[in-house]
Design a protein around this motif. Structure first.
Motif, mmCIF file in Angstrom:
data_model
loop_
_atom_site.group_PDB
_atom_site.id
_atom_site.type_symbol
_atom_site.label_atom_id
_atom_site.label_comp_id
_atom_site.label_asym_id
_atom_site.label_seq_id
_atom_site.Cartn_x
_atom_site.Cartn_y
_atom_site.Cartn_z
ATOM 1 N N ASN A 1 -21.274 -8.115 -31.257
ATOM 2 C CA ASN A 1 -19.775 -7.827 -31.512
ATOM 3 C C ASN A 1 -19.675 -8.106 -33.174
ATOM 4 O O ASN A 1 -20.183 -8.970 -33.561
ATOM 5 C CB ASN A 1 -18.561 -8.714 -30.952
ATOM 6 C CG ASN A 1 -18.497 -8.080 -29.355
ATOM 7 O OD1 ASN A 1 -18.958 -7.029 -29.197
ATOM 8 N ND2 ASN A 1 -18.337 -8.985 -28.438
ATOM 9 N N GLY B 1 -12.146 -11.369 -32.144
ATOM 10 C CA GLY B 1 -12.545 -10.252 -31.007
ATOM 11 C C GLY B 1 -13.984 -10.582 -30.890
ATOM 12 O O GLY B 1 -14.674 -9.666 -30.093
ATOM 13 N N ASN C 1 -15.569 -10.890 -27.265
ATOM 14 C CA ASN C 1 -15.103 -10.017 -26.230
ATOM 15 C C ASN C 1 -16.325 -9.387 -25.609
ATOM 16 O O ASN C 1 -17.007 -8.706 -26.018
ATOM 17 C CB ASN C 1 -14.327 -8.899 -26.804
ATOM 18 C CG ASN C 1 -13.617 -7.839 -25.865
ATOM 19 O OD1 ASN C 1 -14.378 -7.872 -24.958
ATOM 20 N ND2 ASN C 1 -12.692 -7.222 -26.268
#
Length: 71
Positions: A8, A13, A16
């Motif tokens: 990622n 985030g 995630n």
């Protein structure tokens, strides 16, 4: 055996897991007729949470014939 790794984007985030799995799945589909041997998911702690990455190990159909045509 071939492999590729993806993660990622670093930052908010980065933890995630569903996004990472979608990213890996899209890349696997892009390989075409590959034989998937293993998928390894790992995480590294950061100030944004666990930074997730994955490595896919695979064979392509042309890999099967490579050893048969040599020697």
């Amino acid at each position: 055996m071939r492999h590729f790794s993806q993660a990622n984007p670093f930052g908010p985030g980065c933890d995630n897991v569903p996004a990472l799995l979608r990213r890996l799945a899209d890349s696997i589909e892009g390989l075409g007729p590959a034989e998937i041997q293993d998928v390894v998911i790992r995480s590294e702690p950061t100030e944004y949470g666990s930074w997730c990455s994955g490595t896919v190990y695979f064979h392509l159909p042309e890999d099967e014939n490579k050893g048969q045509n040599e020697g």
